[in-house]
Design an enzyme around this catalytic site. Structure first.
Site, PDB file in Angstrom:
ATOM      1  N   GLU A 131       0.828  -1.213   0.000  1.00 23.99           N
ATOM      2  CA  GLU A 131       0.000   0.000   0.000  1.00 23.99           C
ATOM      3  C   GLU A 131       0.859   1.257   0.000  1.00 23.99           C
ATOM      4  O   GLU A 131       0.536   2.244  -0.664  1.00 23.99           O
ATOM      5  CB  GLU A 131      -0.942  -0.015   1.205  1.00 23.99           C
ATOM      6  CG  GLU A 131      -1.920  -1.177   1.232  1.00 23.99           C
ATOM      7  CD  GLU A 131      -2.713  -1.315  -0.058  1.00 23.99           C
ATOM      8  OE1 GLU A 131      -2.948  -0.298  -0.743  1.00 23.99           O
ATOM      9  OE2 GLU A 131      -3.103  -2.446  -0.400  1.00 23.99           O
ATOM     10  N   GLU A 201      -0.968  -2.669 -10.123  1.00 22.98           N
ATOM     11  CA  GLU A 201      -0.803  -3.660  -9.060  1.00 22.98           C
ATOM     12  C   GLU A 201       0.553  -4.360  -9.114  1.00 22.98           C
ATOM     13  O   GLU A 201       1.195  -4.561  -8.087  1.00 22.98           O
ATOM     14  CB  GLU A 201      -1.926  -4.694  -9.107  1.00 22.98           C
ATOM     15  CG  GLU A 201      -3.273  -4.167  -8.628  1.00 22.98           C
ATOM     16  CD  GLU A 201      -3.221  -3.584  -7.226  1.00 22.98           C
ATOM     17  OE1 GLU A 201      -2.604  -4.193  -6.329  1.00 22.98           O
ATOM     18  OE2 GLU A 201      -3.788  -2.498  -7.028  1.00 22.98           O
TER      19      GLU A 201
END
Length: 326
Positions: A131, A201
């Protein structure tokens, strides 16, 4: 190349928004849609992070309310050369996490209580490093604005149903334009949104593994999260599907489609890429790399921290201080 591709996809999302306006109200409708899109982008720049956190009922925590979780994020942020983000906790049994914020100076990371309970300390470190990689890569602004635009396009599709068929408006395509605005445009917006998420991602997985120093921590976490998501319902995510692409694993129970309609790369492919990183030499010494930021000489003592320098949480639930993750 990833940044160029993301910029092109965002431009396509804005163009799609304007196209719906043209189908509903002709040239004047397109101009109105352009103004709305610009206003939403501006609003999203300043407020989309707060909106997303509110949608998922995230509560801010600090060193007193969740010392282990907060301390872990602080250590990882230091390793990543990032300002300390705000740290949030979501009271939800599904294991998941996301990051948001318009820039690294105004970033926030959020994890569910399910994630902190289900994963080991090392796996949580891998997830939060992922994150923080989104924050460092400035993906968070792109992803939150994309969620805002995708939701707006769906809203315009519903608007077309009620007003697009009016013969007195400037709709140049008639009923066909209404159908396109209602069905095709929201689907196209979802595809663009998915493409943006999937583009970012892999990059976040790679940088996250570098931040925590051990790719297999994140690989193990992804496997557990995918299994948890499959069996544990997330009502807030189901009510706000436009935010699904922000999570580390898609939180929607209906996410069992083919690759074209997936908001994330296949978990198996992500794990394989992380295994390849580990095989190439990164990791194996993750315990040492997590002990101090940037390989500093000092290390926490064994009594003050667990393996890898990640703070231990109490084994006895009765000894746990305030907060969901001691």
């Amino acid at each position: 190349m990833n940044y160029i591709r993301t910029a092109m996809l965002l431009a396509a999302m804005t163009a799609l928004f304007m196209g719906i306006g043209f189908m509903i109200g002709g040239q004047s409708g397109m101009m109105i849609a352009l103004v709305i899109a610009a206003a939403m982008n501006l609003f999203g720049y300043w407020n989309s992070d707060k909106m997303v956190l509110r949608m998922h009922h995230a509560q801010e925590v600090d060193e007193r309310s969740a010392p282990e979780y907060y301390g872990l994020v602080r250590q990882l942020a230091a390793r990543a050369d990032l300002p300390m983000p705000k740290v949030y906790l979501i009271d939800n049994p599904q294991p998941n996490a996301f990051a948001t914020g318009r820039n690294p100076q105004n970033a926030a990371v959020a994890a569910t209580t399910g994630l902190l309970r289900m994963l080991t300390r090392e796996e949580v470190a891998g997830v939060m490093a992922h994150e923080l990689a989104h924050v460092k890569n400035r993906d968070t602004l792109t992803m939150t604005i994309t969620a805002t635009l995708a939701g707006a396009i769906s809203m315009l599709g519903n608007f077309a149903f009620f007003f697009g068929g009016n013969r007195d408006n400037n709709n140049p395509f008639g009923f066909v334009g209404v159908l396109v605005a209602m069905i095709v445009a929201p689907l196209a917006a979802a595809l663009v949104q998915m493409a943006i998420s999937r583009t970012r991602e892999y990059a976040a997985d790679r940088m996250g593994a570098e931040i925590c120093g051990e790719p297999m921590w994140l690989a193990s976490a992804l496997s557990k999260i995918a299994g948890g998501v499959e069996h544990i319902h997330n009502p807030d995510a189901e009510h706000n599907p436009a935010t699904a692409h922000m999570f580390i694993i898609n939180p929607l129970s209906g996410e069992r489609m083919d690759n074209l309609f997936s908001t994330h790369p296949a978990t198996e492919n992500r794990i394989a890429a992380l295994r390849q990183m580990a095989a190439s030499g990164l990791g194996g010494g993750g315990g040492d790399t997590m002990s101090t930021p940037h390989g500093a000489a000092s290390r926490p003592s064994a009594s003050a921290s667990g393996r890898s320098g990640i703070p231990n949480h109490p084994r006895d639930p009765g000894a746990r201080p305030r907060g969901p993750w001691g």
